[in-house]
Every structure is written in C-alpha cells, then in structure tokens.
Design an enzyme around this catalytic site. Structure first.
Site, mmCIF file in Angstrom:
data_model
loop_
_atom_site.group_PDB
_atom_site.id
_atom_site.type_symbol
_atom_site.label_atom_id
_atom_site.label_comp_id
_atom_site.label_asym_id
_atom_site.label_seq_id
_atom_site.Cartn_x
_atom_site.Cartn_y
_atom_site.Cartn_z
ATOM 1 N N THR A 189 -9.618 8.149 8.661
ATOM 2 C CA THR A 189 -8.868 7.034 8.074
ATOM 3 C C THR A 189 -8.537 5.963 9.113
ATOM 4 O O THR A 189 -7.685 5.113 8.884
ATOM 5 C CB THR A 189 -7.561 7.553 7.450
ATOM 6 O OG1 THR A 189 -6.820 8.289 8.438
ATOM 7 C CG2 THR A 189 -7.855 8.466 6.262
ATOM 8 N N GLY A 230 -8.581 2.678 10.814
ATOM 9 C CA GLY A 230 -8.952 1.318 10.456
ATOM 10 C C GLY A 230 -8.969 1.017 8.967
ATOM 11 O O GLY A 230 -9.521 0.000 8.549
ATOM 12 N N THR A 231 -8.335 1.871 8.167
ATOM 13 C CA THR A 231 -8.357 1.617 6.718
ATOM 14 C C THR A 231 -7.627 0.326 6.356
ATOM 15 O O THR A 231 -8.076 -0.428 5.495
ATOM 16 C CB THR A 231 -7.750 2.800 5.945
ATOM 17 O OG1 THR A 231 -6.466 3.123 6.506
ATOM 18 C CG2 THR A 231 -8.644 4.024 6.013
ATOM 19 N N GLY A 232 -6.493 0.073 7.007
ATOM 20 C CA GLY A 232 -5.750 -1.154 6.725
ATOM 21 C C GLY A 232 -6.532 -2.394 7.127
ATOM 22 O O GLY A 232 -6.559 -3.401 6.392
ATOM 23 N N CYS A 233 -7.173 -2.343 8.291
ATOM 24 C CA CYS A 233 -8.008 -3.462 8.739
ATOM 25 C C CYS A 233 -9.130 -3.720 7.738
ATOM 26 O O CYS A 233 -9.411 -4.861 7.372
ATOM 27 C CB CYS A 233 -8.612 -3.148 10.105
ATOM 28 S SG CYS A 233 -7.432 -2.866 11.439
ATOM 29 N N LYS A 272 0.833 -1.203 0.000
ATOM 30 C CA LYS A 272 0.000 0.000 0.000
ATOM 31 C C LYS A 272 0.869 1.254 0.000
ATOM 32 O O LYS A 272 1.761 1.392 0.832
ATOM 33 C CB LYS A 272 -0.926 -0.015 1.210
ATOM 34 C CG LYS A 272 -1.875 -1.223 1.224
ATOM 35 C CD LYS A 272 -2.691 -1.308 2.489
ATOM 36 C CE LYS A 272 -1.847 -1.617 3.703
ATOM 37 N NZ LYS A 272 -2.663 -1.906 4.908
#
Length: 278
Positions: free
Chosen positions: A220, A222-225, A188
């Site tokens: 933003t 928790g975007t990765g989760c 990412k």
C-alpha cells in the site's frame, strides 16, 4: 463530428521517492496510465525505500518557484496535483506561483494531497508548516484528498473513528475551502477498522459515499499519491467530478489488487500502476 479533447497535461509538485512507489515517480506513472501527459516539479528529495525514510533533503524554495515559472511559461497545465512539500517556505512559494499562473479562460484543477506522514510513520511535513498549508494552499485547492489522520491535523482535532464522524469532518474541511467554482473534499476512510472501506466525496451540498473493500496486502506504499495523481489525470477528461472520483478509486483498487505481481522491496510494496498493460 465532435472534436476530440486534447490530451491533458497534468503536473505533480511533490517529493521524490527513489523506490518509485510514492511521490513524483508514482504520480507520473498514474497520470500516464490514465491518459494524461505527466509533468513534474521536484519540491523535496528523500532517501526512501519500502521500509521507511532515512533522510529528507529540501529543495531551495526559489528553485521550486523557478521550476514552476519555467514550466508554466511554456506548457499548458490542465491540472496540478500537490503532494509532499516538506517545509513552510516551499508551501508559500508554491501557493504564490499557482496564484500567479491560474488561468482565467479555462477549467483549472488543483488536487491537494496534504502529505504529512509516510506509510512507515516517518514525518514528511514539518509541524510548523501545517498552518501555511492550511492558510495558503487549501483555499486554492479544487479537490482536497486527506486521510483521516491528515484531516485531524488540518482541523486540529483527533482523527475520527466512524463514518458518521467522517461526514462532519468532510463538511468542516469543505468550509475551509473557497466557495467560488466547483470544490470538493474526498475524505479517505482507509484508517477505519473493518473490511469495508468508505470514502466520502463532498462539495458543500452533496455527500456521496464511495464504497470499497479492503484488499489483504502489505503493498500500500504510495496509495494516497496514486489516488490524487489519478484525479489530476481524470478531472480534465471527465466533466462529472463524482464519476472522475469513482474511476480514480477503481484504478487504485486494481493497482493494489495486482501489486503482488511486482517484486520491488519486501516492506510496504508499491501498487502496480500499469496493471492493465504488464
């Protein structure tokens, strides 16, 4: 007439964020929104809101293992997303249990999101646990989803600063994964400067750019989760991995775009997982 695919069962093994923006609660929302039945194994507890983490309480490793054994003994799991594990003993138990329950008669998706630091900057993975994650879990992953700082830690080098450097990092990360079957790195690029956001999807052969545009918002958390959970929901439903990745990214983009409709904290707010419904 073709038989419709069964609704997939997707598992998240991660920590709990009481504010619901990250961790298991966010994962279940994303999985549900994308047509999967979500299951959850709690690997860590946090006291957390949109401003930061005020405390972390580990779950006993043996109990993490018991949760996994009990679930897999009863429920067919089609994809597993691994998020915050926190400690080396928990990583070892999760690795052992996944190896035990890995099916041999059907597709098996393991999405590893190497959660190390919260959006607030708080540490979510003990430093001495990185080696265990690299050695015990990375070889079992079929999809690895690091951001640039996490990729730097996994490779023991500084985070990269250009798309050209990202290509080299994606290649090196893929080399650390197993070579049997379909295995991918989704690197990412959100930490790069500028309004254009490019992620790279690499399987050891193809290097696919997934372009995007940065949305001007502080929401933003928790975007990765959310992205890794979306992948766990979509991969059992879509045979083409690049297409599943594109759809997962598109889902996250819209969840960020509509995040302002929520009123959940005044720090780094959550994305709107159910933006298509309410």
């Amino acid at each position: 007439m073709s038989t419709p695919r069964p609704i997939p069962n997707a598992l998240t093994i991660a920590g709990v964020d009481p504010s619901g923006g990250a961790g298991v609660l966010a994962d279940i929302k994303a999985m549900s929104a994308l047509g999967a039945y979500g299951c959850g194994v709690i690997a860590a507890l946090t006291a957390q809101n949109t401003h930061g983490v005020t405390g972390v309480a580990p779950v006993p490793p043996a109990f993490v293992g018991q949760q996994i054994d009990t679930l897999f003994a009863d429920v067919r799991i089609d994809a597993t997303k691994i998020g915050m594990l926190g400690q080396q003993p928990v990583i070892q138990v999760v690795a052992e249990k996944l190896a035990r329950w890995r099916p041999t008669d059907r597709a098996w998706h393991v999405v590893l999101d190497p959660v190390m630091v919260a959006k607030s900057g708080d540490l979510l993975l003990e430093r001495d646990a990185v080696g265990a994650l690299r050695e015990a879990l990375l070889p079992q992953a079929t999809m690895l989803t690091p951001n640039l700082p996490e990729a730097g830690v996994l490779l023991e080098e500084r985070p990269v600063e250009t798309v050209k450097e990202m290509r080299r990092v994606a290649e090196r990360l893929r080399e650390k994964m197993a070579y049997d079957g379909r295995r991918w790195v989704l690197l990412k690029g959100g930490h790069l400067p500028g309004n254009d956001v490019i992620d790279l999807l690499h399987d050891g052969d193809r290097m696919i750019e997934l372009p995007g545009h940065r949305i001007d918002t502080a929401n933003t958390h928790g975007t990765g989760c959310t992205l890794s959970a979306a992948l766990a929901a979509l991969l059992p439903q879509i045979d083409d991995v690049p297409e599943a990745a594109r759809r997962a990214k598109a889902y996250l983009t819209e969840a960020i775009r509509h995040s302002g409709r929520l009123q959940a904290g005044d720090g780094h707010g959550p994305v709107h997982h159910f933006h298509a419904w309410w």
